[in-house]
Motif scaffolding. Structure first.
Motif, PDB file in Angstrom:
ATOM      1  N   ILE A  87      47.862 -73.230  -4.781  1.00  0.00           N
ATOM      2  CA  ILE A  87      46.489 -73.373  -4.273  1.00  0.00           C
ATOM      3  C   ILE A  87      45.489 -72.619  -5.163  1.00  0.00           C
ATOM      4  O   ILE A  87      44.365 -73.057  -5.372  1.00  0.00           O
ATOM      5  CB  ILE A  87      46.429 -72.870  -2.802  1.00  0.00           C
ATOM      6  CG1 ILE A  87      47.129 -73.880  -1.897  1.00  0.00           C
ATOM      7  CG2 ILE A  87      45.008 -72.615  -2.343  1.00  0.00           C
ATOM      8  CD1 ILE A  87      47.315 -73.406  -0.467  1.00  0.00           C
ATOM      9  N   GLN A  88      45.963 -71.505  -5.725  1.00  0.00           N
ATOM     10  CA  GLN A  88      45.074 -70.716  -6.603  1.00  0.00           C
ATOM     11  C   GLN A  88      45.152 -71.161  -8.061  1.00  0.00           C
ATOM     12  O   GLN A  88      44.668 -70.464  -8.965  1.00  0.00           O
ATOM     13  CB  GLN A  88      45.477 -69.243  -6.540  1.00  0.00           C
ATOM     14  CG  GLN A  88      45.275 -68.596  -5.186  1.00  0.00           C
ATOM     15  CD  GLN A  88      46.052 -67.277  -5.102  1.00  0.00           C
ATOM     16  OE1 GLN A  88      45.961 -66.438  -5.979  1.00  0.00           O
ATOM     17  NE2 GLN A  88      46.840 -67.121  -4.061  1.00  0.00           N
ATOM     18  N   ASN A  89      45.799 -72.302  -8.299  1.00  0.00           N
ATOM     19  CA  ASN A  89      45.941 -72.817  -9.670  1.00  0.00           C
ATOM     20  C   ASN A  89      46.670 -71.865 -10.608  1.00  0.00           C
ATOM     21  O   ASN A  89      46.380 -71.818 -11.804  1.00  0.00           O
ATOM     22  CB  ASN A  89      44.560 -73.109 -10.275  1.00  0.00           C
ATOM     23  CG  ASN A  89      44.172 -74.529 -10.017  1.00  0.00           C
ATOM     24  OD1 ASN A  89      45.027 -75.411 -10.017  1.00  0.00           O
ATOM     25  ND2 ASN A  89      42.892 -74.733  -9.764  1.00  0.00           N
ATOM     26  N   LYS A  90      47.600 -71.084 -10.064  1.00  0.00           N
ATOM     27  CA  LYS A  90      48.355 -70.141 -10.891  1.00  0.00           C
ATOM     28  C   LYS A  90      49.766 -70.686 -11.123  1.00  0.00           C
ATOM     29  O   LYS A  90      50.251 -71.498 -10.328  1.00  0.00           O
ATOM     30  CB  LYS A  90      48.444 -68.785 -10.176  1.00  0.00           C
ATOM     31  CG  LYS A  90      47.105 -68.073 -10.116  1.00  0.00           C
ATOM     32  CD  LYS A  90      47.288 -66.692  -9.536  1.00  0.00           C
ATOM     33  CE  LYS A  90      45.966 -65.962  -9.487  1.00  0.00           C
ATOM     34  NZ  LYS A  90      45.971 -64.866  -8.539  1.00  0.00           N
ATOM     35  N   PRO A  91      50.451 -70.244 -12.189  1.00  0.00           N
ATOM     36  CA  PRO A  91      51.815 -70.750 -12.430  1.00  0.00           C
ATOM     37  C   PRO A  91      52.766 -70.383 -11.287  1.00  0.00           C
ATOM     38  O   PRO A  91      52.660 -69.296 -10.709  1.00  0.00           O
ATOM     39  CB  PRO A  91      52.247 -70.050 -13.720  1.00  0.00           C
ATOM     40  CG  PRO A  91      51.057 -69.310 -14.233  1.00  0.00           C
ATOM     41  CD  PRO A  91      50.007 -69.272 -13.178  1.00  0.00           C
TER      42      PRO A  91
END
Ligand SMILES: Cc1cc2nc3c(=O)[nH]c(=O)nc-3n(C[C@H](O)[C@H](O)[C@H](O)COP(=O)(O)OP(=O)(O)OC[C@H]3O[C@@H](n4cnc5c(N)ncnc54)[C@H](O)[C@@H]3O)c2cc1C
Length: 409
Positions: free
Chosen positions: A317-321
């Motif tokens: 959701i936070q666009n993190k890996p």
């Protein structure tokens, strides 16, 4: 407002709803859980039902009770998933999603073997992997006076791979207590080339079979059941006669997975074994028995997966890996009869070994060794399941990744 949909409110789906609701802002994310049934079954209890160790009431509760406030529960059949359109078709409505978690589990498919689910099904051929099967078998065993009992495994993978062996061990104790063990010939029939999939266990469990005078037929790839002559027949023409057949049929993912073009030959969803993201759709995650990951299909595995998946959903959701963190950790008690059990702890890389659990060096539980304490651990697990595991509450001292401490590796 974005929508997260969880398909299936079994062990894994219910845990995910409980993990995620407090972590996702209600003003930003709506969560919906869909399941066809009102009842949630404690499936490990199906092993005990046939032997009158558990009652029906102890293994079932209303599923909705375990879904947290702020999560919508829809009791409907899921007809199809349209991954390209981010849409799920239920029997009479359509749901759109931004994120999807598939937790539709696996179920038995006796129709995969010719003659298995035919005129003798639930007469002298039974499963114990469903509530109905376990209950019918309990009624049969109450009146059965003895004969040749086969405990049979059709093919791997199955959920709780040790359950058929546990069934054979418990049957030995049950007939002893009833005073008719000498009238029952128990044989364990498997397509594997040993008693179990893991080598260290296979040795320990094979020895227990011998000690309990349970016959072992290996490399038996069943082709059909002959209902007229009460025989199981394999592809090489080998025939084994029975009076009572207790079988674990082929296990498959739900048909909705096949209808949606999302599964392999057995309707399991191709899933990254470490992140639990679908291999083909980045906004779909998969957990529990529905995946094709090479871990055991077990509630304990779903429990460990749920912790990694919760982190990964939040990262996504936070666009993190995503974290490739899930290690295949499984932890299973194996009932061996006479109020004893073994405990095994393993992961993708590490086979079960001897040692202590959960506190290294102290235990109090012993790995790969029969004990009365392990048996009580297995029975206590039912309470833990209803009161902690499903609600997503942490179980003290038990970590998501397998620890090598206290193990004789
Ligand atoms: C006899 C037996 C003994 C076991 N013993 C153990 C044990 O000792 N330890 C252990 O860890 N595990 C054990 N297990 C395994 C454990 O119960 C499962 O691995 C676990 O329940 C998997 O959870 P899940 O959420 O993936 O699937 P499930 O709990 O099976 O949930 C799947 C849900 O999806 C729903 N669903 C599927 N398709 C649809 C559809 N089309 N529409 C609507 N709803 C749908 C189903 O109704 C179901 O509620 C045992 C299992 C059995 C059968």
């Amino acid at each position: 407002m974005k929508n997260l949909i969880i398909l299936g409110a079994g062990t894994a789906g219910t845990m995910m709803a409980n993990h995620l609701r407090p972590k996702l802002k209600k003003s930003e994310w709506g969560i919906t859980v869909v399941d066809q049934y009102k009842t949630h079954y404690y499936q490990p209890g199906f092993l005990f039902l046939p032997f009158d160790i558990y009652s029906e009431e102890q293994v079932k509760k209303i599923g909705r009770k375990f879904i947290p406030k702020g999560v919508k529960y829809v009791q409907k059949k899921i007809e199809q998933i349209f991954p390209e359109e981010n849409r799920v078709q239920l029997e009479d409505e359509t749901l759109d999603y931004d994120l999807l978690i598939i937790a539709t589990g696996s179920k038995i498919a006796p129709e995969e073997v010719e003659g298995m689910k035919a005129e003798n099904w639930l007469k002298n051929i039974f499963d114990f992997y469903t509530f109905e099967g376990a209950l019918a078998l309990r009624n049969k065993l109450r009146e059965w006076e003895g004969g040749r009992m086969l405990v049979h495994l059709t093919e791997m993978p199955i959920k709780c791979p040790v359950a058929p062996l546990e069934f054979a061990f418990l049957a030995d104790s049950y007939f002893k207590e009833k005073g008719i063990r000498d009238k029952v010939q128990i044989t364990y029939v498997t397509p594997l080339s040993g008693a179990f999939t893991k080598e260290t266990c296979s040795t320990a469990l094979g020895y227990l079979l011998k000690e309990k005078n349970i016959g072992l037929e290996i490399d038996f790839a069943i082709e059909s059941v002959d209902n007229e002559n009460n025989l199981i027949i394999d592809y090489g023409g080998r025939k084994i006669p029975f009076d009572l057949l207790v079988t674990v049929p082929t296990n498959m993912g739900d048909e909705v997975i096949a209808r949606s073009g999302l599964g392999d030959d057995l309707n399991f969803v191709p899933t990254d074994p470490h992140t639990l993201q679908s291999k083909h759709h980045e906004n779909i995650f998969v957990i529990g028995d529905a995946t094709d990951v090479p871990a055991s299909k077990a509630g304990s595995v779903a429990h460990f997966e749920a912790e990694t998946l919760t982190d990964n959903i939040l990262l996504y959701i936070q666009n993190k890996p995503l974290k490739p963190e899930f290690d295949g950790h499984a932890n299973c008690f194996i009932e061996t009869g006479n109020n004893k059990a073994l405990l095994i702890d393993f992961n993708y890389k590490q086979e079960p070994v001897a040692g202590t659990f959960p506190i290294p060096g102290l235990g109090p539980l012993k790995l790969l060794k029969e004990s009365v304490l392990n048996h009580w651990g297995k029975l206590a697990f039912r309470w833990i399941y209803w009161n902690m595991l499903l609600k997503g509450r942490p179980i003290p001292l038990v970590s998501r990744n397998m620890s090598t401490k206290g193990k004789k590796i």
